[in-house]
Write a protein that holds these residues in place. Structure first.
Motif, PDB file in Angstrom:
ATOM      1  N   ASP A  94     -17.054  41.258  11.927  1.00 34.81           N
ATOM      2  CA  ASP A  94     -16.363  42.479  12.321  1.00 34.81           C
ATOM      3  C   ASP A  94     -15.519  42.341  13.583  1.00 34.81           C
ATOM      4  OD1 ASP A  94     -18.335  42.184  14.178  1.00 34.81           O
ATOM      5  OD2 ASP A  94     -19.362  44.077  13.761  1.00 34.81           O
ATOM      6  N   SER A  95     -15.174  41.117  13.996  1.00 35.95           N
ATOM      7  CA  SER A  95     -14.409  40.938  15.233  1.00 35.95           C
ATOM      8  C   SER A  95     -13.042  41.604  15.143  1.00 35.95           C
ATOM      9  CB  SER A  95     -14.251  39.444  15.535  1.00 35.95           C
ATOM     10  OG  SER A  95     -15.517  38.831  15.699  1.00 35.95           O
ATOM     11  N   ASP A  96     -12.337  41.376  14.048  1.00 39.57           N
ATOM     12  CA  ASP A  96     -11.012  41.970  13.892  1.00 39.57           C
ATOM     13  C   ASP A  96     -11.096  43.493  13.863  1.00 39.57           C
ATOM     14  OD1 ASP A  96      -9.937  39.445  13.791  1.00 39.57           O
ATOM     15  OD2 ASP A  96      -9.903  39.353  11.596  1.00 39.57           O
ATOM     16  N   GLN A  97     -12.113  44.017  13.203  1.00 39.01           N
ATOM     17  CA  GLN A  97     -12.252  45.471  13.095  1.00 39.01           C
ATOM     18  C   GLN A  97     -12.573  46.094  14.456  1.00 39.01           C
ATOM     19  OE1 GLN A  97     -13.456  43.275  10.971  1.00 39.01           O
ATOM     20  NE2 GLN A  97     -12.508  43.839   9.023  1.00 39.01           N
ATOM     21  N   ARG A  98     -13.340  45.398  15.279  1.00 36.52           N
ATOM     22  CA  ARG A  98     -13.657  45.934  16.615  1.00 36.52           C
ATOM     23  C   ARG A  98     -12.420  45.930  17.514  1.00 36.52           C
ATOM     24  NH1 ARG A  98     -18.873  46.947  17.530  1.00 36.52           N
ATOM     25  NH2 ARG A  98     -20.415  46.052  16.100  1.00 36.52           N
ATOM     26  N   ILE A  99     -11.600  44.914  17.390  1.00 37.28           N
ATOM     27  CA  ILE A  99     -10.352  44.875  18.158  1.00 37.28           C
ATOM     28  C   ILE A  99      -9.439  46.016  17.721  1.00 37.28           C
ATOM     29  CG2 ILE A  99      -8.261  43.541  18.559  1.00 37.28           C
ATOM     30  CD1 ILE A  99      -9.976  41.013  18.384  1.00 37.28           C
ATOM     31  N   ALA A 100      -9.332  46.214  16.412  1.00 39.37           N
ATOM     32  CA  ALA A 100      -8.506  47.311  15.904  1.00 39.37           C
ATOM     33  C   ALA A 100      -9.037  48.664  16.355  1.00 39.37           C
ATOM     34  CB  ALA A 100      -8.443  47.247  14.384  1.00 39.37           C
ATOM     35  N   LEU A 101     -10.362  48.789  16.444  1.00 38.53           N
ATOM     36  CA  LEU A 101     -10.955  50.043  16.904  1.00 38.53           C
ATOM     37  C   LEU A 101     -10.614  50.293  18.371  1.00 38.53           C
ATOM     38  CD1 LEU A 101     -12.828  52.465  16.522  1.00 38.53           C
ATOM     39  CD2 LEU A 101     -14.765  50.974  17.059  1.00 38.53           C
ATOM     40  N   ALA A 102     -10.714  49.270  19.211  1.00 41.69           N
ATOM     41  CA  ALA A 102     -10.377  49.435  20.628  1.00 41.69           C
ATOM     42  C   ALA A 102      -8.899  49.798  20.797  1.00 41.69           C
ATOM     43  CB  ALA A 102     -10.701  48.149  21.383  1.00 41.69           C
ATOM     44  N   GLN A 103      -8.051  49.182  20.022  1.00 37.85           N
ATOM     45  CA  GLN A 103      -6.624  49.492  20.099  1.00 37.85           C
ATOM     46  C   GLN A 103      -6.360  50.931  19.670  1.00 37.85           C
ATOM     47  OE1 GLN A 103      -4.183  46.864  17.789  1.00 37.85           O
ATOM     48  NE2 GLN A 103      -2.264  47.853  18.381  1.00 37.85           N
ATOM     49  N   ALA A 104      -7.027  51.375  18.626  1.00 41.13           N
ATOM     50  CA  ALA A 104      -6.846  52.750  18.155  1.00 41.13           C
ATOM     51  C   ALA A 104      -7.343  53.753  19.187  1.00 41.13           C
ATOM     52  CB  ALA A 104      -7.572  52.950  16.824  1.00 41.13           C
ATOM     53  N   GLU A 105      -8.439  53.443  19.867  1.00 37.24           N
ATOM     54  CA  GLU A 105      -8.944  54.328  20.920  1.00 37.24           C
ATOM     55  C   GLU A 105      -7.941  54.434  22.065  1.00 37.24           C
ATOM     56  OE1 GLU A 105     -13.772  53.669  20.334  1.00 37.24           O
ATOM     57  OE2 GLU A 105     -12.651  52.481  21.793  1.00 37.24           O
ATOM     58  N   ALA A 106      -7.338  53.294  22.427  1.00 38.27           N
ATOM     59  CA  ALA A 106      -6.342  53.305  23.499  1.00 38.27           C
ATOM     60  C   ALA A 106      -5.103  54.111  23.082  1.00 38.27           C
ATOM     61  CB  ALA A 106      -5.954  51.876  23.857  1.00 38.27           C
ATOM     62  N   GLU A 107      -4.681  53.973  21.850  1.00 38.07           N
ATOM     63  CA  GLU A 107      -3.504  54.714  21.382  1.00 38.07           C
ATOM     64  C   GLU A 107      -3.777  56.218  21.351  1.00 38.07           C
ATOM     65  OE1 GLU A 107      -2.307  53.105  17.668  1.00 38.07           O
ATOM     66  OE2 GLU A 107      -1.605  51.202  18.521  1.00 38.07           O
ATOM     67  N   LEU A 108      -4.991  56.604  21.017  1.00 41.79           N
ATOM     68  CA  LEU A 108      -5.329  58.018  21.033  1.00 41.79           C
ATOM     69  C   LEU A 108      -5.300  58.570  22.456  1.00 41.79           C
ATOM     70  CD1 LEU A 108      -6.302  60.609  19.688  1.00 41.79           C
ATOM     71  CD2 LEU A 108      -8.647  59.744  19.873  1.00 41.79           C
ATOM     72  N   ALA A 109      -5.855  57.818  23.402  1.00 37.75           N
ATOM     73  CA  ALA A 109      -5.827  58.265  24.794  1.00 37.75           C
ATOM     74  C   ALA A 109      -4.396  58.382  25.305  1.00 37.75           C
ATOM     75  CB  ALA A 109      -6.627  57.296  25.665  1.00 37.75           C
ATOM     76  N   ALA A 110      -3.536  57.423  24.930  1.00 41.92           N
ATOM     77  CA  ALA A 110      -2.137  57.479  25.353  1.00 41.92           C
ATOM     78  C   ALA A 110      -1.435  58.685  24.737  1.00 41.92           C
ATOM     79  CB  ALA A 110      -1.433  56.184  24.962  1.00 41.92           C
ATOM     80  N   ALA A 111      -1.729  58.991  23.483  1.00 44.26           N
ATOM     81  CA  ALA A 111      -1.112  60.141  22.829  1.00 44.26           C
ATOM     82  C   ALA A 111      -1.551  61.444  23.491  1.00 44.26           C
ATOM     83  CB  ALA A 111      -1.476  60.149  21.342  1.00 44.26           C
ATOM     84  N   GLN A 112      -2.820  61.530  23.871  1.00 42.35           N
ATOM     85  CA  GLN A 112      -3.303  62.729  24.556  1.00 42.35           C
ATOM     86  C   GLN A 112      -2.634  62.894  25.923  1.00 42.35           C
ATOM     87  OE1 GLN A 112      -7.480  61.816  24.466  1.00 42.35           O
ATOM     88  NE2 GLN A 112      -7.846  63.001  22.591  1.00 42.35           N
ATOM     89  N   ARG A 113      -2.409  61.774  26.638  1.00 43.79           N
ATOM     90  CA  ARG A 113      -1.725  61.859  27.931  1.00 43.79           C
ATOM     91  C   ARG A 113      -0.268  62.282  27.751  1.00 43.79           C
ATOM     92  NH1 ARG A 113      -3.940  58.402  32.459  1.00 43.79           N
ATOM     93  NH2 ARG A 113      -6.116  58.061  31.903  1.00 43.79           N
ATOM     94  N   ARG A 114       0.375  61.728  26.733  1.00 46.50           N
ATOM     95  CA  ARG A 114       1.763  62.118  26.496  1.00 46.50           C
ATOM     96  C   ARG A 114       1.864  63.594  26.143  1.00 46.50           C
ATOM     97  NH1 ARG A 114       1.939  57.062  23.842  1.00 46.50           N
ATOM     98  NH2 ARG A 114       1.645  58.108  21.819  1.00 46.50           N
ATOM     99  N   TYR A 115       0.898  64.078  25.400  1.00 41.57           N
ATOM    100  CA  TYR A 115       0.912  65.502  25.057  1.00 41.57           C
ATOM    101  C   TYR A 115       0.725  66.355  26.310  1.00 41.57           C
ATOM    102  CZ  TYR A 115      -0.276  69.903  22.793  1.00 41.57           C
ATOM    103  OH  TYR A 115      -0.297  71.215  22.405  1.00 41.57           O
TER     104      TYR A 115
END
Length: 379
Positions: A94-115
């Motif tokens: 699950d290494s690739d999936q965990r990296i993708a999960l961390a990236q998705a969490e960061a993108e969500l935080a960035a989207a909330q800040r932009r909003y």
């Protein structure tokens, strides 16, 4: 040959004929009795049921297919092993999936800040528009003051110009009045221009505010499109991570395990099969001449070659196949030939088995069965 010998032969042939007739009559009576017994059996006993030994156990197998790709790091089951629904079967790295999960969490935080930044910008644009509108009032006041000054300057100039001829006003005073009039006209024009500029700036500021507000109108920090998109990507990343752990979809027995530790599997590939031994059925292939009175819902008794005649299963007819076995074969029979010979066809009849009896005496897919359907049951 003497007359005495001829008499003895004649009496022997007559005696043979006299014995043959009762035998023929007895034979005819015996055949008639057998025919009558068969007719009685077929009418009163045989017509109550139909049976076949061309029957086999079947089941709806569940194919276990990983929904994400990766390398297999652990396999916890093997062929013939019983499993329960939800039991862990194997794990994918699950290494690739965990990296993708961390990236998705960061993108969500960035989207909330932009909003949040967009909301703050909307407030700033609103304040700017309000300030511009407030400046309009000040500009209007300046225009009114300039116009009042212009009116006074015109009056003063007109009065002095009228007195020039009488000598009551000197030329210097008239010149000064004229200069004041020109200055008042320029000030009034400048004030009006400033007012128009302020009004245009206020309109522009309000439109900028409206354009910015339109991007966030009717949304919140959970319903904004960019946040929902980032949240969906995060949910997908979580789902992909969960899918690295593959569990049994049903209760059953493992069959056809096709994966090993270290093997890379692709999404959608069949890793193994789970056979639901507790929910099996029997496909009984009856002759077409036997099915005239068979109906769904009729009860059936079955015996398995696996257990012999000591174990009897009970079930009921749940339906008929859509066609005969030959109709769905890879090479269907071609009967439009000159050497055609009629062959009695067989149609599969599906019989549902009692789960409790299956639990007491488990079966496996493909085992042979003897099936008998009671025709006297109500449809």
């Amino acid at each position: 040959m003497s007359d005495e010998q001829n008499n003895e032969q004649g009496s022997g042939s007559v005696l043979g004929k006299s014995k043959r007739k009762p035998l023929l009559i007895g034979l005819a009576v015996g055949v008639a009795a057998i025919g009558l017994l068969y007719f009685a059996y077929d009418t009163f006993i045989g017509s109550r049921s139909v049976s076949t030994d061309n029957a086999y156990v079947g089941g709806d197998n569940a194919q276990v297919t990983p929904l994400t790709s990766g390398r297999v790091v652990e396999v916890l089951v093997t062929d013939t092993q019983p499993v329960r629904k939800g039991q862990l079967l194997f794990r994918i790295e699950d290494s690739d999936q965990r990296i993708a999960l961390a990236q998705a969490e960061a993108e969500l935080a960035a989207a909330q800040r932009r909003y949040g930044q967009s909301l703050a910008q909307n407030r700033a644009l609103g304040a700017s528009a309000d300030a511009s509108e407030a400046q309009i009032n000040s500009a209007k006041a300046s225009v009114a003051s300039a116009e009042a000054t212009l009116t006074k300057a015109r009056t003063d100039f007109a009065r002095r110009q009228a007195l020039v001829g009488s000598g009551a006003v000197s030329g210097d005073e008239l010149t000064t009045a004229r200069q004041q009039l020109v200055s008042a006209q320029a000030s009034a024009s400048e004030a009006r221009a400033m007012l128009a500029q302020m009004q245009a700036a206020a309109v522009s500021a309000r439109r900028q505010e409206d354009a910015a507000v339109a991007l966030t109108k009717g949304t919140s920090d959970t319903t904004a499109p960019e946040i929902r998109q980032a949240q969906a990507k995060l949910d997908q990343a979580k789902l992909d991570l969960e899918r690295t752990i593959v569990r049994a979809p049903i209760d059953g027995v493992i069959a056809k395990r096709a994966i090993q530790v270290g093997q890379k599997v692709q999404a959608g590939g069949v890793a193994m099969t789970v056979v639901p031994v507790g929910h099996l059925f029997v496909d009984a292939n009856f002759k077409e001449t036997q099915l005239g009175k068979v109906r769904p819902g009729q009860s059936a008794t079955l015996k398995s070659d696996f257990y012999g005649g000591d174990v009897v299963y009970h079930g009921k007819v749940i339906g008929f196949a859509g066609g005969t076995g030959s109709a769905f074969s890879l090479i269907p029979a071609q009967n439009a030939t000159g050497n055609w010979i009629k062959v009695v066809q067989r149609l599969p009849v599906r019989i549902e088995l009692d789960p409790k009896e299956l639990q007491a005496h488990p079966l496996r897919i493909g085992l042979s069965m003897d099936a008998e359907i009671e025709l006297t049951d109500a449809d």
